[in-house]
Design a protein around this motif. Structure first.
Motif, PDB file in Angstrom:
ATOM      1  N   VAL A 163      -8.151   8.566   4.015  1.00 59.70           N
ATOM      2  CA  VAL A 163      -7.535   8.127   5.276  1.00 59.70           C
ATOM      3  C   VAL A 163      -6.027   8.369   5.214  1.00 59.70           C
ATOM      4  O   VAL A 163      -5.429   8.868   6.173  1.00 59.70           O
ATOM      5  N   TRP A 164      -5.413   8.018   4.082  1.00 59.93           N
ATOM      6  CA  TRP A 164      -3.981   8.260   3.926  1.00 59.93           C
ATOM      7  C   TRP A 164      -3.673   9.746   4.087  1.00 59.93           C
ATOM      8  O   TRP A 164      -2.743  10.112   4.796  1.00 59.93           O
ATOM      9  N   VAL A 180     -11.713  -1.745  -7.020  1.00 63.11           N
ATOM     10  CA  VAL A 180     -11.583  -1.666  -5.570  1.00 63.11           C
ATOM     11  C   VAL A 180     -12.916  -2.081  -4.969  1.00 63.11           C
ATOM     12  O   VAL A 180     -13.975  -1.656  -5.443  1.00 63.11           O
ATOM     13  N   LYS A 233     -11.900   6.327  -0.191  1.00 61.92           N
ATOM     14  CA  LYS A 233     -11.833   6.212   1.262  1.00 61.92           C
ATOM     15  C   LYS A 233     -10.381   5.998   1.716  1.00 61.92           C
ATOM     16  O   LYS A 233      -9.907   6.684   2.626  1.00 61.92           O
ATOM     17  N   THR A 234      -9.693   5.076   1.100  1.00 58.91           N
ATOM     18  CA  THR A 234      -8.287   4.815   1.444  1.00 58.91           C
ATOM     19  C   THR A 234      -7.438   6.043   1.177  1.00 58.91           C
ATOM     20  O   THR A 234      -6.558   6.389   1.964  1.00 58.91           O
ATOM     21  N   LEU A 249       0.828  -1.203   0.000  1.00 61.50           N
ATOM     22  CA  LEU A 249       0.000   0.000   0.000  1.00 61.50           C
ATOM     23  C   LEU A 249       0.863   1.255   0.000  1.00 61.50           C
ATOM     24  O   LEU A 249       0.628   2.185  -0.759  1.00 61.50           O
ATOM     25  N   ARG A 306      -4.327   5.869  -6.709  1.00 58.18           N
ATOM     26  CA  ARG A 306      -5.618   6.559  -6.879  1.00 58.18           C
ATOM     27  C   ARG A 306      -5.807   6.975  -8.334  1.00 58.18           C
ATOM     28  O   ARG A 306      -6.898   6.858  -8.879  1.00 58.18           O
ATOM     29  N   SER A 333     -15.123   1.634  -3.231  1.00 56.34           N
ATOM     30  CA  SER A 333     -14.565   2.823  -3.864  1.00 56.34           C
ATOM     31  C   SER A 333     -15.150   4.104  -3.324  1.00 56.34           C
ATOM     32  O   SER A 333     -14.908   5.159  -3.841  1.00 56.34           O
ATOM     33  N   MET A 358       0.693   6.208  -2.989  1.00 57.31           N
ATOM     34  CA  MET A 358      -0.755   6.217  -2.740  1.00 57.31           C
ATOM     35  C   MET A 358      -1.493   7.000  -3.822  1.00 57.31           C
ATOM     36  O   MET A 358      -2.530   6.564  -4.314  1.00 57.31           O
ATOM     37  N   ILE A 396      -6.531   2.063  -5.438  1.00 55.88           N
ATOM     38  CA  ILE A 396      -7.179   2.301  -4.144  1.00 55.88           C
ATOM     39  C   ILE A 396      -8.379   3.204  -4.378  1.00 55.88           C
ATOM     40  O   ILE A 396      -8.407   3.984  -5.324  1.00 55.88           O
TER      41      ILE A 396
END
Length: 144
Positions: free
Chosen positions: A21-22, A140, A17-18, A6, A67, A143, A63, A14
């Protein structure tokens, strides 16, 4: 996707949401580390800030690349980060020369960085990924 992939792989996708959060964790880490540097070693903080940003750069790019992949766009879109990086790394220099009038190149870089940052925010933060499998891998699961 495991934690190491990741943060350190430029492959895969990704969801939003991911990504969010990142970004919350990324900016919290920056604020905490810079605050610690300013508190513990105030005379060296202006040198540590660019180092802190460079250490966090690779996982941030990884990341963001994933995306972009979810949007079915190549990692070349990471080039939009170049003005942001220049602006972030030049900020401590600009802050130390705050008494001097802002230079034209600083203003230009600021506007270009703002434009690129908004573009990245809209594309990666708000727009849905491509449904189903794309050239970067399977969809994903969540998503949203």
């Amino acid at each position: 996707m495991d934690f190491q992939s990741l943060l350190f792989s430029f492959e895969g996708r990704i969801g939003r949401k991911t990504f969010w959060v990142w970004n919350v964790c990324y900016y919290a880490a920056i604020i905490i580390l810079i605050s610690l540097a300013n508190t513990l070693v105030p005379l060296w903080a202006h040198l540590l800030v660019p180092v802190i940003l460079l250490v966090l750069l690779y996982p941030d790019l990884a990341m963001t690349a994933k995306r972009w992949h979810d949007r079915n766009k190549s990692s070349w879109w990471l080039l939009l980060n170049v003005p942001l990086l220049i602006g972030r790394l030049a900020a401590p220099v600009a802050a130390s020369a705050a008494d001097e009038p802002m230079m034209t190149w600083q203003t230009t870089i600021s506007f270009v960085a703002l434009f690129c940052g908004v573009w990245i925010l809209v594309e990666c933060g708000f727009l849905k990924g491509t449904p189903g499998e794309n050239r970067f891998g399977p969809a994903v699961v969540s998503s949203s």
